[in-house]
Scaffold this motif. Structure first.
Motif, PDB file in Angstrom:
ATOM      1  N   VAL A 256      -5.048   5.097  -4.435  1.00 53.45           N
ATOM      2  CA  VAL A 256      -6.391   5.687  -4.369  1.00 53.45           C
ATOM      3  C   VAL A 256      -6.594   6.661  -5.512  1.00 53.45           C
ATOM      4  O   VAL A 256      -7.629   6.648  -6.197  1.00 53.45           O
ATOM      5  N   ALA A 257      -5.598   7.516  -5.749  1.00 50.41           N
ATOM      6  CA  ALA A 257      -5.704   8.489  -6.832  1.00 50.41           C
ATOM      7  C   ALA A 257      -5.766   7.804  -8.193  1.00 50.41           C
ATOM      8  O   ALA A 257      -6.556   8.196  -9.067  1.00 50.41           O
TER       9      ALA A 257
ATOM     10  N   SER B 210       3.741  -1.135  -0.639  1.00 52.64           N
ATOM     11  CA  SER B 210       5.000  -0.515  -0.206  1.00 52.64           C
ATOM     12  C   SER B 210       4.957  -0.110   1.266  1.00 52.64           C
ATOM     13  O   SER B 210       5.999   0.038   1.896  1.00 52.64           O
ATOM     14  N   ALA B 211       3.761   0.069   1.819  1.00 57.04           N
ATOM     15  CA  ALA B 211       3.650   0.478   3.224  1.00 57.04           C
ATOM     16  C   ALA B 211       4.269  -0.547   4.168  1.00 57.04           C
ATOM     17  O   ALA B 211       4.716  -0.192   5.264  1.00 57.04           O
ATOM     18  N   TRP B 212       4.318  -1.839   3.762  1.00 62.37           N
ATOM     19  CA  TRP B 212       4.935  -2.838   4.635  1.00 62.37           C
ATOM     20  C   TRP B 212       6.242  -3.386   4.089  1.00 62.37           C
ATOM     21  O   TRP B 212       7.167  -3.670   4.855  1.00 62.37           O
TER      22      TRP B 212
ATOM     23  N   LEU C 194       8.681   6.901   2.826  1.00 65.77           N
ATOM     24  CA  LEU C 194       8.421   6.723   1.397  1.00 65.77           C
ATOM     25  C   LEU C 194       7.402   5.632   1.128  1.00 65.77           C
ATOM     26  O   LEU C 194       6.595   5.730   0.203  1.00 65.77           O
ATOM     27  N   GLY C 195       7.434   4.554   1.936  1.00 68.95           N
ATOM     28  CA  GLY C 195       6.520   3.451   1.691  1.00 68.95           C
ATOM     29  C   GLY C 195       5.061   3.827   1.788  1.00 68.95           C
ATOM     30  O   GLY C 195       4.202   3.225   1.131  1.00 68.95           O
ATOM     31  N   LEU C 196       4.752   4.850   2.611  1.00 70.29           N
ATOM     32  CA  LEU C 196       3.359   5.248   2.791  1.00 70.29           C
ATOM     33  C   LEU C 196       2.787   5.971   1.587  1.00 70.29           C
ATOM     34  O   LEU C 196       1.577   6.181   1.504  1.00 70.29           O
ATOM     35  N   VAL C 197       3.654   6.376   0.657  1.00 72.74           N
ATOM     36  CA  VAL C 197       3.172   7.088  -0.527  1.00 72.74           C
ATOM     37  C   VAL C 197       2.295   6.186  -1.391  1.00 72.74           C
ATOM     38  O   VAL C 197       1.393   6.647  -2.094  1.00 72.74           O
TER      39      VAL C 197
ATOM     40  N   THR D 117       2.568   2.169  14.327  1.00 72.79           N
ATOM     41  CA  THR D 117       1.359   1.982  13.529  1.00 72.79           C
ATOM     42  C   THR D 117       1.640   2.193  12.046  1.00 72.79           C
ATOM     43  O   THR D 117       1.107   1.479  11.197  1.00 72.79           O
ATOM     44  N   LEU D 118       2.503   3.162  11.750  1.00 70.21           N
ATOM     45  CA  LEU D 118       2.811   3.475  10.359  1.00 70.21           C
ATOM     46  C   LEU D 118       3.900   2.572   9.782  1.00 70.21           C
ATOM     47  O   LEU D 118       4.128   2.590   8.576  1.00 70.21           O
ATOM     48  N   GLY D 119       4.589   1.821  10.652  1.00 66.72           N
ATOM     49  CA  GLY D 119       5.628   0.924  10.177  1.00 66.72           C
ATOM     50  C   GLY D 119       6.972   1.578   9.991  1.00 66.72           C
ATOM     51  O   GLY D 119       7.834   1.035   9.291  1.00 66.72           O
ATOM     52  N   THR D 120       7.205   2.728  10.624  1.00 71.29           N
ATOM     53  CA  THR D 120       8.465   3.451  10.428  1.00 71.29           C
ATOM     54  C   THR D 120       9.335   3.466  11.674  1.00 71.29           C
ATOM     55  O   THR D 120      10.298   4.232  11.747  1.00 71.29           O
ATOM     56  N   ASP D 121       9.017   2.631  12.667  1.00 72.46           N
ATOM     57  CA  ASP D 121       9.777   2.657  13.917  1.00 72.46           C
ATOM     58  C   ASP D 121      10.974   1.726  13.904  1.00 72.46           C
ATOM     59  O   ASP D 121      11.731   1.665  14.878  1.00 72.46           O
ATOM     60  N   GLY D 122      11.171   0.962  12.838  1.00 70.99           N
ATOM     61  CA  GLY D 122      12.307   0.059  12.743  1.00 70.99           C
ATOM     62  C   GLY D 122      12.007  -1.373  13.136  1.00 70.99           C
ATOM     63  O   GLY D 122      12.867  -2.242  12.985  1.00 70.99           O
TER      64      GLY D 122
END
Length: 580
Positions: free
Chosen positions: A561-562, A212-214, A552-555, A51-56
Motif C-alpha cells: 500500500v505504501a 507473503s500473508a499466505w 512477518l508475512g503480514l508486513v 483469520t491472520l494466518g498465524t495459527d499454524g
C-alpha cells in the motif's frame, strides 16, 4: 480492435455486470446468509490468528478472511457477503468492457465475462475468493500493459492491482501471476526477451511481497506432512457436458464436483451451441488480429497466452501422461497443492473468450452497418451476439433456479458462541466428527461447518474431505488423532486432551457417523440443538511456542500500500495539470 488512450466503457460494463449479478442471484439477495458447500459467512468474523494466518493451519482463506473480518465490523455479515458476490459480476464485466472503444464490443465482453459456467460453478461450490480474483484479472492485465508501455502511473497501477489481487487469496494471486507473466513476456513491442525479462523483476517482486500473508505462514508455520495423493484424482477436471473433458473446459466448465453441475450443461444441443459460439468468437478475434499490420501487444494476445497455459494446467491431471507428474508435484514440492483443483486455472481462458466475444460483436456490428441492413435485422444480430452466454447457460438465473436461498442462523448459535467466548482459554472440538453439515433451517443443503468462523478461538474439526467413493485426508495431525480414536474404539476423551481440546460442542441435529456419545464429558451448557461439554481431566493450555516472526508475512500488505501510494504521488508531481 481494443481501446486506445482514455476512452473506455467501464461504467457500461459495470452496469451490465450488476444486471447479470441481480439476475443470477435473484432470491438469494434477500436478507440472510448463503450457506452451501464452502460458502460460509457469519454475522461478525472475528480478527483471530486463524483469520491472520498465524495459527499454524493451512492458510487457504488468507488474507481474504481478513478483509471479510474487517468489513463485517462495519456492516452485518450477510450484507458483506452479498456486496462481495455482486462485486464479482460488476468487476469482471467492467474490466472486460474497459478494453473496447465501441459500446457493442464492450457490452458483449461484459456479459461473456460475467455470465459463464466458470462463474456459475465456482459460485455454486462457494469459492467466492476465487471469483474475486477472477474479477481482478482484467484490471491487473491493464496495469501490467500500462507498466510495460511506460505509461504515466503505470507502476502505481501495477502495485495497486497486484495488491488487490493478492487480497483475494492464494488461488486468485497465482492465477494473477500467470496473467502478469504472460503480459510481460509475450512479444509485441520490439524488445528482445532479455529486456522483457529484466522488466519483469518489479512485477514478480511485487507479487512475492504482496502475497507473503499466505505463502509465509504456509512455508514456515503450516504442517509439513505430504499431501494426500488421492487429492489429485479427486480434484481433477471432469466433463460436465456430453462432449467430453476438453470441450467442457473450453466452454468454461469442467469443475470436479458433480453436485454443483448445472442441468443445462448436460444437454447435447446446448453444449454444442456453447462450443460453436466459443469457436466462432475466437475465430473472429484471431482473424482480426492477423489483419493487423504489426504484431503489437494487445490485451487479447496477452490474455490468450495465459489462457492457453491455464487450459493445459486444467486438463493436465486428467490426462494419463499428466496424472503422475501432477501427483509428484502435489506430494513433493512445497505449494504444489495449488495444482490439485486444476479447473480453477480456466479463469484466464474464460476472459480470453470474453475479449474475443467483444471483438466478434464489434466486428459483426460494423459489417451489419456497412451492409445497410434494416434496423430490425441489426437489433436481432447484435442482440444474439450479446446474449449468447445467457442463452447457453440459463441455469444460473434466479439463484440457480432457486437452489441458492438466504438463511438465518438460529438465535441459539449466537448465544452459544457468546458462551464459548467467555470460557477460559482452550480449543473447542466440534461434533459430530464431519466437515460438512446439513441444517434444516438452511434447507438441508451441504455446507461447511460454520463454527470455525462463529468463534474467535481455535476450533478443532475433522478436516478430512469426504467425497463419493473416497476420502481425501486433511492436514491436521490433531484432528487425525481424534479420527483414529473414533475408528479404533479407543478413548476419545484422551485423544481430545492430547489434541489440546478443552471443550466439545455437539450439534445434536446432525447424523453421528461414528456413533460416539460424549457420556464421559462434563456438560456445561445447552441451547436448542447445541450441547457444550468440558473434557474431563486437567487440560494444560500450551504456551505459544511459535516464533515471533510468524507475523512477518503480514508486513507485505501495508508495504505494498505504501509503495503504490508513494509511486502515485511521485509520478503525479511530474504530470502537468491542464486548465479548462
Amino acid at each position: 480492435m481494443f481501446r486506445k488512450g482514455t476512452e473506455t466503457n467501464t461504467a457500461l460494463g459495470a452496469a451490465l455486470g450488476l444486471l447479470c449479478g441481480l439476475l443470477a442471484l435473484g432470491p438469494a439477495l434477500k436478507p440472510g446468509y448463503l450457506l452451501f458447500y464452502d460458502m460460509v459467512f457469519v454475522p461478525k468474523l472475528a480478527w483471530s490468528e486463524r483469520t491472520l494466518g498465524t495459527d499454524g493451519s493451512v492458510p487457504r482463506a488468507v488474507p481474504g478472511d481478513l478483509v471479510v473480518a474487517t468489513l463485517s465490523h462495519l456492516a452485518p455479515g450477510w450484507v458483506v457477503q452479498k456486496v462481495l458476490l455482486l462485486l464479482v459480476f460488476v468487476g469482471a464485466a467492467a474490466g472486460a468492457a474497459s478494453f473496447f472503444r465501441s459500446r457493442v464490443g464492450a457490452s458483449a465482453a461484459a456479459v461473456a465475462a460475467a455470465w459463464n459456467p466458470y462463474v456459475g460453478e465456482r459460485l455454486a461450490i462457494g469459492h467466492w475468493g476465487f471469483l474475486l480474483g477472477y474479477a481482478c484479472l482484467p484490471f491487473l492485465l491493464q496495469a501490467v500493459i500500462a507498466y510495460r508501455r511506460d505509461e504515466p502511473r503505470g507502476r502505481a497501477r501495477l502495485l495497486l492491482w497486484t495488491l488487490l489481487t493478492a487480497l483475494t487469496g492464494s488461488t486468485g494471486a497465482v492465477i494473477g501471476l500467470l496473467v502478469t507473466a504472460a503480459a510481460l513476456l509475450v512479444p509485441g513491442d520490439g524488445l528482445p526477451m532479455r529486456d522483457r525479462l529484466r522488466r519483469s523483476v518489479l512485477p514478480i517482486a511485487a507479487f512475492i511481497v504482496a502475497n507473503s500473508a499466505w505463502w509465509y505462514p504456509f512455508l514456515f508455520l503450516a504442517p509439513r506432512d505430504a499431501a494426500d495423493p488421492a487429492g489429485v484424482e479427486a480434484f481433477m477436471s471432469r466433463a460436465d457436458t456430453p462432449l467430453g473433458l476438453v470441450p467442457s473446459v473450453l466452454t468454461g466448465g469442467g469443475i470436479w464436483n458433480r453436485g454443483v453441475w448445472f442441468a443445462d450443461r448436460s444437454s447435447l444441443v446446448v453444449a454444442l451451441a456453447a462450443l460453436l459460439c466459443v469457436v466462432c468468437v475466437l475465430g473472429v478475434a484471431v482473424y482480426r488480429w492477423r489483419q493487423q499490420r504489426t504484431r503489437a501487444l494487445t490485451p487479447f494476445t496477452a490474455m490468450a497466452a495465459a489462457g492457453v497455459v491455464g487450459l493445459v494446467l486444467a486438463c493436465l491431471s486428467a490426462l494419463p501422461a499428466g496424472t503422475g507428474l501432477v501427483t509428484w508435484i502435489v506430494t513433493t514440492l512445497p505449494g504444489g497443492g495449488l495444482l490439485r483443483d486444476s479447473q480453477k486455472f480456466v479463469a484466464p481462458w474464460v476472459l480470453t473468450i470474453a475479449l474475443a466475444a467483444g471483438c466478434a460483436a464489434q466486428f459483426l456490428a460494423r459489417q451489419v452497418d456497412r451492409a445497410g441492413a434494416a434496423l430490425a435485422v441489426r437489433v436481432l444480430l447484435v442482440g444474439a451476439a450479446l446474449l449468447w452466454p445467457i442463452a447457453t447457460f440459463a441455469g444460473m438465473a434466479l439463484g440457480a433456479g432457486g437452489r441458492w436461498q438466504a438463511a438465518h442462523y438460529p438465535e441459539s448459535f449466537s448465544r452459544m458462541a457468546s458462551t464459548i467466548e467467555q470460557l477460559p482459554p482452550g480449543r473447542v472440538a466440534v461434533f459430530p466428527w464431519n466437515l460438512y453439515r446439513r441444517y434444516t433451517w438452511d434447507g438441508n443443503v451441504v455446507a461447511l461447518d460454520p463454527w470455525q468462523r462463529l468463534v474467535s478461538r481455535e476450533v478443532l474439526v475433522n478436516d478430512d474431505l469426504p467425497l463419493s467413493g473416497q476420502t481425501v485426508k486433511g492436514e491436521s495431525a490433531d484432528a487425525a488423532r481424534v479420527t483414529d480414536a473414533l475408528r479404533s474404539g479407543a478413548d476419545v476423551s484422551a485423544a481430545l486432551r492430547a489434541s489440546g481440546a478443552r471443550y466439545v460442542l455437539v450439534q445434536t441435529d446432525q447424523p453421528n457417523t461414528h456413533t460416539w456419545r460424549p457420556d464421559a464429558l462434563t456438560p456445561i451448557g445447552r441451547d436448542g440443538a447445541l450441547r457444550l461439554y468440558r473434557v474431563p481431566g486437567t487440560v494444560e493450555v500450551a504456551q505459544d511456542e511459535r516464533p515471533a516472526t510468524r507475523w512477518l508475512g503480514l508486513v507485505g500488505i501495508p508495504l505494498m500500500v505504501a509503495a503504490a501510494a508513494v509511486e502515485y504521488l511521485r509520478v503525479s508531481r511530474r504530470i502537468p495539470r491542464t486548465r479548462a
